[in-house]
Design a protein around this motif. Structure first.
Motif, PDB file in Angstrom:
ATOM      1  N   ALA A 112     -28.122  22.946 -64.835  1.00  0.00           N
ATOM      2  CA  ALA A 112     -28.317  24.329 -64.870  1.00  0.00           C
ATOM      3  C   ALA A 112     -28.397  24.680 -66.518  1.00  0.00           C
ATOM      4  O   ALA A 112     -27.718  24.350 -67.171  1.00  0.00           O
ATOM      5  N   THR A 113     -29.068  25.847 -66.809  1.00  0.00           N
ATOM      6  CA  THR A 113     -29.082  26.721 -67.785  1.00  0.00           C
ATOM      7  C   THR A 113     -28.396  28.071 -67.737  1.00  0.00           C
ATOM      8  O   THR A 113     -28.651  28.682 -66.656  1.00  0.00           O
ATOM      9  N   ASP A 115     -29.702  31.175 -68.582  1.00  0.00           N
ATOM     10  CA  ASP A 115     -30.612  31.694 -68.485  1.00  0.00           C
ATOM     11  C   ASP A 115     -30.980  31.802 -66.781  1.00  0.00           C
ATOM     12  O   ASP A 115     -31.534  32.939 -66.074  1.00  0.00           O
ATOM     13  N   GLU A 116     -30.614  30.726 -66.073  1.00  0.00           N
ATOM     14  CA  GLU A 116     -30.877  30.456 -64.617  1.00  0.00           C
ATOM     15  C   GLU A 116     -29.756  31.029 -63.721  1.00  0.00           C
ATOM     16  O   GLU A 116     -30.048  31.443 -62.737  1.00  0.00           O
ATOM     17  N   LEU A 117     -28.671  31.381 -64.395  1.00  0.00           N
ATOM     18  CA  LEU A 117     -27.570  32.036 -63.793  1.00  0.00           C
ATOM     19  C   LEU A 117     -27.612  33.506 -63.518  1.00  0.00           C
ATOM     20  O   LEU A 117     -26.669  34.217 -64.149  1.00  0.00           O
ATOM     21  N   THR A 118     -28.426  33.934 -62.925  1.00  0.00           N
ATOM     22  CA  THR A 118     -28.536  35.405 -62.636  1.00  0.00           C
ATOM     23  C   THR A 118     -27.777  35.700 -61.539  1.00  0.00           C
ATOM     24  O   THR A 118     -27.301  34.808 -60.709  1.00  0.00           O
ATOM     25  N   ALA A 121     -29.165  34.502 -58.163  1.00  0.00           N
ATOM     26  CA  ALA A 121     -29.018  33.367 -58.050  1.00  0.00           C
ATOM     27  C   ALA A 121     -27.764  32.572 -57.398  1.00  0.00           C
ATOM     28  O   ALA A 121     -27.528  31.944 -56.565  1.00  0.00           O
ATOM     29  N   HIS A 168     -29.268  29.436 -74.737  1.00  0.00           N
ATOM     30  CA  HIS A 168     -30.418  30.070 -74.188  1.00  0.00           C
ATOM     31  C   HIS A 168     -30.508  31.701 -74.353  1.00  0.00           C
ATOM     32  O   HIS A 168     -30.903  32.130 -73.445  1.00  0.00           O
TER      33      HIS A 168
END
Length: 223
Positions: A112-113, A115-118, A121, A168
């Protein structure tokens, strides 16, 4: 036992790490964590494929009391027997298992990155619980991060380590339980890859994503 400075395993969804101090060092001494008078008390954990129960059974004549199973055990022994038990247990394990067996493999669910860990999410990942032995909690691999500031020892006697990463275009706070001893080996600006569990922190009416660090490796410069 936690490891440090890792290399990736051959399979795409695992991460191999040497268990420091075992087999070539003193696994027995590391497991004896408390003393009461003339006796030592402690516990130990193994790696998949190495039966701690079988090894301790062959060294049981050094112990006052012990019990457990393949992956974990507890023990009590006289302080005077500690050195001999340390030698015997290490020799037993080394005689049966080559060094390649004594490698802990940490499995992760996906790459994962940041910016994907909202928050949304991570809430969806948490909904996959409850987590336990039959349903391990989600572990992510995040590559190409940078330690954003000097790691800080926290908790009683500085046993834990608080880190802040950037990547990121984002920053994220992380806690590494029982990593205080590694603080001198880490510095701001180091490029790292990490394995971590995503968590949610609720404070002051707001919710943020944080990481519970499982392991890391410092990226080596390419030739």
């Amino acid at each position: 036992m936690s490891s440090f400075w890792l290399t990736p395993a051959g399979t795409p969804a695992s991460w191999a790490s040497p268990v420091r101090g075992w087999p070539r060092g003193s696994a027995a001494r590391r497991s004896c964590s408390t003393t009461t008078g003339a006796h030592c008390h402690g516990s130990g954990r193994s790696v998949v494929g190495v039966s701690l129960h079988a090894a301790m059974q062959r060294c049981a004549h050094h112990l006052d009391r012990w019990g457990g199973h393949d992956m974990a055990a507890g023990l009590t022994l006289h302080r005077d027997a500690l050195d001999e038990f340390t030698r015997a247990l290490t020799e037993e394990i080394n005689a049966v298992h080559p060094a390649a067996d004594l490698v802990r493999t940490l499995r992760y669910d996906c790459v994962a990155t940041l910016d994907e860990l909202t928050v949304g999410a991570v809430e969806e990942l948490a909904a996959m619980g409850p987590f336990g032995a039959g349903n391990p909690s989600i572990r992510l691999r995040l590559d190409g991060l940078t330690i954003a500031e000097t790691p800080r020892q926290v908790g009683r006697e500085g046993k834990h380590l608080q880190l802040r990463f950037r990547g990121h275009g984002r920053y994220i706070k992380s806690i590494a339980w029982r990593w205080g001893e590694h603080s001198a080996n880490l510095a701001a600006g180091m490029p790292v890859d990490v394995l971590a569990k995503p968590t949610l922190s609720h404070w002051g009416g707001s919710t943020t994503v944080e990481l519970e660090l499982q392991d890391l490796r410092v990226q080596q410069p390419t030739a």
